[in-house]
Design a protein around this motif. Structure first.
Motif, PDB file in Angstrom:
ATOM      1  N   ALA A 159       0.829  -1.205   0.000  1.00  0.00           N
ATOM      2  CA  ALA A 159       0.000   0.000   0.000  1.00  0.00           C
ATOM      3  C   ALA A 159       0.860   1.249   0.000  1.00  0.00           C
ATOM      4  N   SER A 160       0.399   2.252  -0.727  1.00  0.00           N
ATOM      5  CA  SER A 160       1.035   3.574  -0.704  1.00  0.00           C
ATOM      6  C   SER A 160      -0.058   4.635  -0.694  1.00  0.00           C
ATOM      7  N   VAL A 161       0.197   5.709   0.027  1.00  0.00           N
ATOM      8  CA  VAL A 161      -0.785   6.782   0.222  1.00  0.00           C
ATOM      9  C   VAL A 161      -0.238   8.077  -0.355  1.00  0.00           C
ATOM     10  N   VAL A 163      -0.192  11.592   0.134  1.00  0.00           N
ATOM     11  CA  VAL A 163      -0.516  12.516   1.234  1.00  0.00           C
ATOM     12  C   VAL A 163      -1.217  13.770   0.710  1.00  0.00           C
ATOM     13  N   ASP A 164      -0.724  14.314  -0.377  1.00  0.00           N
ATOM     14  CA  ASP A 164      -1.290  15.551  -0.937  1.00  0.00           C
ATOM     15  C   ASP A 164      -2.234  15.293  -2.111  1.00  0.00           C
ATOM     16  N   GLY A 165      -2.521  14.016  -2.386  1.00  0.00           N
ATOM     17  CA  GLY A 165      -3.354  13.692  -3.529  1.00  0.00           C
ATOM     18  C   GLY A 165      -2.561  13.744  -4.823  1.00  0.00           C
ATOM     19  N   VAL A 166      -3.231  13.412  -5.902  1.00  0.00           N
ATOM     20  CA  VAL A 166      -2.603  13.432  -7.225  1.00  0.00           C
ATOM     21  C   VAL A 166      -3.571  14.089  -8.199  1.00  0.00           C
ATOM     22  N   VAL A 167      -3.053  15.053  -8.971  1.00  0.00           N
ATOM     23  CA  VAL A 167      -3.845  15.689 -10.020  1.00  0.00           C
ATOM     24  C   VAL A 167      -3.174  15.433 -11.362  1.00  0.00           C
ATOM     25  N   ALA A 168      -3.960  15.441 -12.407  1.00  0.00           N
ATOM     26  CA  ALA A 168      -3.441  15.220 -13.753  1.00  0.00           C
ATOM     27  C   ALA A 168      -4.067  16.225 -14.697  1.00  0.00           C
ATOM     28  N   GLY A 169      -3.346  16.506 -15.807  1.00  0.00           N
ATOM     29  CA  GLY A 169      -3.840  17.445 -16.799  1.00  0.00           C
ATOM     30  C   GLY A 169      -2.868  18.595 -16.984  1.00  0.00           C
ATOM     31  N   ALA A 175      -7.381  17.753 -13.141  1.00  0.00           N
ATOM     32  CA  ALA A 175      -8.413  16.930 -12.515  1.00  0.00           C
ATOM     33  C   ALA A 175      -7.792  16.120 -11.390  1.00  0.00           C
ATOM     34  N   GLU A 176      -8.538  15.972 -10.305  1.00  0.00           N
ATOM     35  CA  GLU A 176      -8.048  15.199  -9.173  1.00  0.00           C
ATOM     36  C   GLU A 176      -8.182  13.706  -9.482  1.00  0.00           C
ATOM     37  N   VAL A 177      -7.036  13.005  -9.480  1.00  0.00           N
ATOM     38  CA  VAL A 177      -7.028  11.567  -9.731  1.00  0.00           C
ATOM     39  C   VAL A 177      -7.101  10.798  -8.421  1.00  0.00           C
ATOM     40  N   ILE A 178      -6.369  11.281  -7.401  1.00  0.00           N
ATOM     41  CA  ILE A 178      -6.393  10.672  -6.079  1.00  0.00           C
ATOM     42  C   ILE A 178      -6.599  11.790  -5.058  1.00  0.00           C
ATOM     43  N   ALA A 179      -7.579  11.614  -4.201  1.00  0.00           N
ATOM     44  CA  ALA A 179      -7.826  12.612  -3.159  1.00  0.00           C
ATOM     45  C   ALA A 179      -6.698  12.578  -2.126  1.00  0.00           C
ATOM     46  N   ALA A 180      -6.466  13.707  -1.474  1.00  0.00           N
ATOM     47  CA  ALA A 180      -5.417  13.787  -0.459  1.00  0.00           C
ATOM     48  C   ALA A 180      -5.659  12.745   0.632  1.00  0.00           C
ATOM     49  N   GLY A 181      -4.619  11.972   0.914  1.00  0.00           N
ATOM     50  CA  GLY A 181      -4.708  10.955   1.952  1.00  0.00           C
ATOM     51  C   GLY A 181      -5.265   9.624   1.507  1.00  0.00           C
ATOM     52  N   ASP A 182      -5.624   9.502   0.237  1.00  0.00           N
ATOM     53  CA  ASP A 182      -6.169   8.235  -0.275  1.00  0.00           C
ATOM     54  C   ASP A 182      -5.049   7.326  -0.797  1.00  0.00           C
ATOM     55  N   THR A 228       4.673  12.608  -0.664  1.00  0.00           N
ATOM     56  CA  THR A 228       4.097  13.948  -0.751  1.00  0.00           C
ATOM     57  C   THR A 228       4.331  14.541  -2.136  1.00  0.00           C
ATOM     58  N   ALA A 229       3.652  15.632  -2.391  1.00  0.00           N
ATOM     59  CA  ALA A 229       3.792  16.310  -3.684  1.00  0.00           C
ATOM     60  C   ALA A 229       5.189  16.866  -3.882  1.00  0.00           C
ATOM     61  N   LYS A 230       5.924  17.096  -2.786  1.00  0.00           N
ATOM     62  CA  LYS A 230       7.278  17.634  -2.880  1.00  0.00           C
ATOM     63  C   LYS A 230       8.332  16.545  -3.053  1.00  0.00           C
ATOM     64  N   GLY A 231       7.899  15.307  -3.103  1.00  0.00           N
ATOM     65  CA  GLY A 231       8.839  14.221  -3.365  1.00  0.00           C
ATOM     66  C   GLY A 231       9.301  13.468  -2.141  1.00  0.00           C
ATOM     67  N   ALA A 232       8.866  13.875  -0.956  1.00  0.00           N
ATOM     68  CA  ALA A 232       9.233  13.142   0.248  1.00  0.00           C
ATOM     69  C   ALA A 232       8.537  11.783   0.261  1.00  0.00           C
ATOM     70  N   CYS A 233       9.241  10.767   0.755  1.00  0.00           N
ATOM     71  CA  CYS A 233       8.693   9.415   0.785  1.00  0.00           C
ATOM     72  C   CYS A 233       9.143   8.749   2.075  1.00  0.00           C
ATOM     73  N   TYR A 234       8.209   8.172   2.822  1.00  0.00           N
ATOM     74  CA  TYR A 234       8.553   7.543   4.082  1.00  0.00           C
ATOM     75  C   TYR A 234       7.561   6.415   4.376  1.00  0.00           C
ATOM     76  N   ALA A 235       7.995   5.469   5.215  1.00  0.00           N
ATOM     77  CA  ALA A 235       7.160   4.324   5.564  1.00  0.00           C
ATOM     78  C   ALA A 235       6.700   4.445   7.007  1.00  0.00           C
ATOM     79  N   VAL A 236       5.451   4.075   7.245  1.00  0.00           N
ATOM     80  CA  VAL A 236       4.907   4.095   8.602  1.00  0.00           C
ATOM     81  C   VAL A 236       4.379   2.703   8.928  1.00  0.00           C
ATOM     82  N   PRO A 237       4.396   2.297  10.223  1.00  0.00           N
ATOM     83  CA  PRO A 237       3.880   0.976  10.599  1.00  0.00           C
ATOM     84  C   PRO A 237       2.398   0.832  10.241  1.00  0.00           C
ATOM     85  N   ASP A 238       2.011  -0.382   9.865  1.00  0.00           N
ATOM     86  CA  ASP A 238       0.618  -0.680   9.523  1.00  0.00           C
ATOM     87  C   ASP A 238       0.220  -1.925  10.315  1.00  0.00           C
TER      88      ASP A 238
END
Length: 608
Positions: A159-161, A163-169, A175-182, A228-238
């Motif tokens: 799984a990957s989330v 954080v800031d969502g994903v927009v395309a176009g 257009a919002e492809v992934i909502a923030a936090g989804d 995140t939208a700024k390129g940060a990537c980190y793993a959290v326990p699940d």
């Protein structure tokens, strides 16, 4: 329990820790796919090795419409034990529901027009490897070859989330492809990877003729990736998910060797789930790796016993030099694999070094008949090759790919002696559309290839005008009004066109030829010369040389390592046209062979 991997792969390979793990995995995959009935029972629905990568395969499995891939990442020595890691990927069909569980990037890749073509050599494309990997197979082999482990590592969900969502176009059309936090990705990775592992482990038990003697596992808390939208990537326990390793042990492996399997990224060591003579845990009780299949050396593997009564169909694939036989053969093999058919290939080369077998990358299915030409080296050994292939591989098809200078008529008497062993399907001849008319007018062998054909493929039709094509059709029809004639580019024609509902009779086909002179390439004064190579070759100088070759040099083929390159390039030259393509393997030795009419070493010497 004594299990010896050397029973399925060369002992010398097991003594090389940097390759032993790969050799065992390769042997399991290849050997379990020899017999159609066994292959089907194990769950395989087609396997193809990646031509341009060592130890990488794509495969289809029962119950899945998509394609699995497995590739070598690392094979290293740890205290004498060969330990290999082989990432597993799953490439879904573009319309599969599971596509929605993969990342947006992966979903976009599945919609590419060239998606299926890219999968054939997916290891060359880092984006494919990154987007579709679902786990990894681990193989560890003891240095004395007396045991090995086969394991799977994966996550219950990958799984990957966003954080800031994903927009395309672009511009104002975002257009919002992934909502923030989804979730961007939420793949049931373990379930898919485990289905692959089931087939692989069942294949290992079949090849070894032993079930595992021990089963171990370890489980830890899962992790979820956030970016995140700024390129940060980190793993959290699940805490809702887990990562798991499951390991099957074949043979008796001492605890000291098992300690090598300890991954420092895991805090816990492997612990036993089951040992020999204990009751198998209910969760794993029905797995196929506990069940026995017919001994691979026993008569019970006979295809008749397995309900497969057909003899293999034999196709003679011929065609003048550089016509595109190997390109067509590659398409034919892929088509038959997709239909769960096994193809054995008998190749020969004129000249002392074979190239086409290396390009095809089908080492286990190809018998190269080197040191000569089809009318002298292959005639007299085809029967031996056919007997060996049917006994060892029990193929559905045997394709005899002759040298470009072979007269297929010279094979008919021997094929007639094989009719209790095979079904003679057809003679298929490939012609280079651009050079076809010249060949037919200049070479008796080319005329014989056309006259003997049941099916004629006019290849490279994109290189000629309609007028040239019409002239070639006219020449061929004059020599052979019976054959079906098909036009193609890059040998891409539906292979079912070769299949005949009425098998040919080699004896009847040979009768009209008994009163004729069965000519071969020596009648056309054709010969091959191995070109002496300088130690260092500049590509530019080589291209100047090849462009200046006399017209009577019809074909040049080989492999060369140019100055500045680490790996060799494959050279293909046909009647003035040439192609130089990089080859990823450094295992191919440099060589160059010229074939032509009345040629001598002095006039084609490579001077750079």
């Amino acid at each position: 329990m004594r299990v010896i991997p050397s029973s399925i792969c060369p002992h010398v390979a097991l003594q090389e820790p940097d390759v032993a793990a790969s050799e065992v995995l390769k042997a399991i995959i290849v050997r379990s796919n020899f017999i159609p009935g066994i292959r089907f029972q194990l769950g395989w629905r087609g396997v193809k090795d990646c031509c341009f990568a060592s130890d990488a395969w794509t495969m289809k499995l029962a119950g899945y419409s998509g394609v699995f891939g497995i590739r070598r990442a690392t094979v290293v020595e740890q205290d004498g034990v060969s330990v290999g890691v082989f990432p597993v990927s799953y490439f879904p069909q573009p319309d599969e529901d599971i596509v929605e569980s993969f990342s947006v990037q992966a979903g976009l890749i599945t919609q590419l027009k060239e998606y299926k073509t890219l999968l054939r050599e997916y290891v060359k494309h880092e984006a494919l490897c990154d987007a579709f990997t679902i786990g990894a197979v681990h193989v560890a082999v003891l240095p004395d070859g007396t045991g090995f482990t086969l394991g799977l590592e994966s996550s219950s969900r990958l799984a990957s989330v966003a954080v800031d969502g994903v927009v395309a176009g672009e511009g104002t059309e975002l257009a919002e492809v992934i909502a923030a936090g989804d979730f961007d990705q939420n793949i049931p990775a373990w379930d898919i990877a485990y289905d692959f592992f089931r087939v692989l482990a069942a294949s290992a038990s079949y090849c070894m003729q032993h079930q595992p003697g021990r089963m171990m596992q370890r489980i830890r808390e899962g992790r979820m990736v956030h970016y995140t939208a700024k390129g940060a990537c980190y793993a959290v326990p699940d805490t809702d998910e887990h990562e798991k390793q499951l390991v099957l042990e074949y043979g008796t492996i001492p605890d000291s060797a098992n300690a090598v399997l300890h991954d420092p990224s895991w805090s816990d060591s492997l612990h036993d789930l089951w040992c020999h003579n204990e009751q198998v845990p209910e969760e794993y009780a029905e797995e196929a790796w506990w069940q026995s299949l017919p001994d691979s050396q026993h008569k019970s593997l006979d295809k008749k016993v397995l309900g497969i009564v057909d003899k293999p169909r034999l196709i003679i694939l011929t065609g003048f030099l550089g016509s595109g036989k190997t390109s067509f053969l590659r398409e034919f093999i892929e088509y038959q694999i997709a239909r769960n058919q096994f193809v054995a290939v008998v190749q020969n080369e004129i000249g002392k070094q074979g190239l086409d077998g290396k390009i095809l990358g089908q080492e286990y299915a190809v018998t190269e008949v080197d040191e000569g030409c089809v009318c002298c080296s292959l005639v007299g050994s085809l029967k031996a090759a056919a007997i060996e292939l049917t006994q060892i591989f029990q193929p559905d098809y045997i394709v005899v790919e002759t040298t470009g200078l072979a007269n297929p008529a010279n094979l008919l008497s021997e094929i007639a002696e094989l009719e209790d062993l095979i079904v003679f399907d057809s003679v298929t001849t490939v012609f280079d559309a651009e050079a076809g008319v010249r060949c037919l007018k200049s070479f008796e062998v080319a005329r014989s290839q056309a006259a003997m054909a049941d099916t004629i493929l006019l290849n490279k039709v994109d290189l000629v005008t309609q007028e040239q094509l019409a002239l070639l059709h006219e020449e061929i029809r004059r020599m052979n009004p019976r054959a079906s004639v098909l036009e193609t580019v890059h040998g891409d024609v539906h292979p079912s066109a070769l299949e005949s509902d009425v098998p040919r009779n080699a004896k009847e086909k040979r009768m009209p030829l008994l009163l004729t002179d069965l000519r071969n390439h020596t009648h056309d004064n054709m010969s091959s010369i191995s070109i002496k190579l300088p130690k260092k070759i500049e590509r530019e100088a080589f291209e100047t040389w090849i462009q200046a070759l006399p017209e009577k040099v019809y074909r040049v083929k080989g492999a060369l390592t140019f100055i500045g390159d680490e790996n060799p390039s494959v050279v293909q030259y046909v009647a003035g046209r040439y192609d130089i393509t990089p080859h990823p393997s450094d295992a191919m030795s440099d060589f160059l062979i010229a074939i032509g009419q009345n040629i001598s070493e002095s006039e084609i010497q490579l001077v750079v």
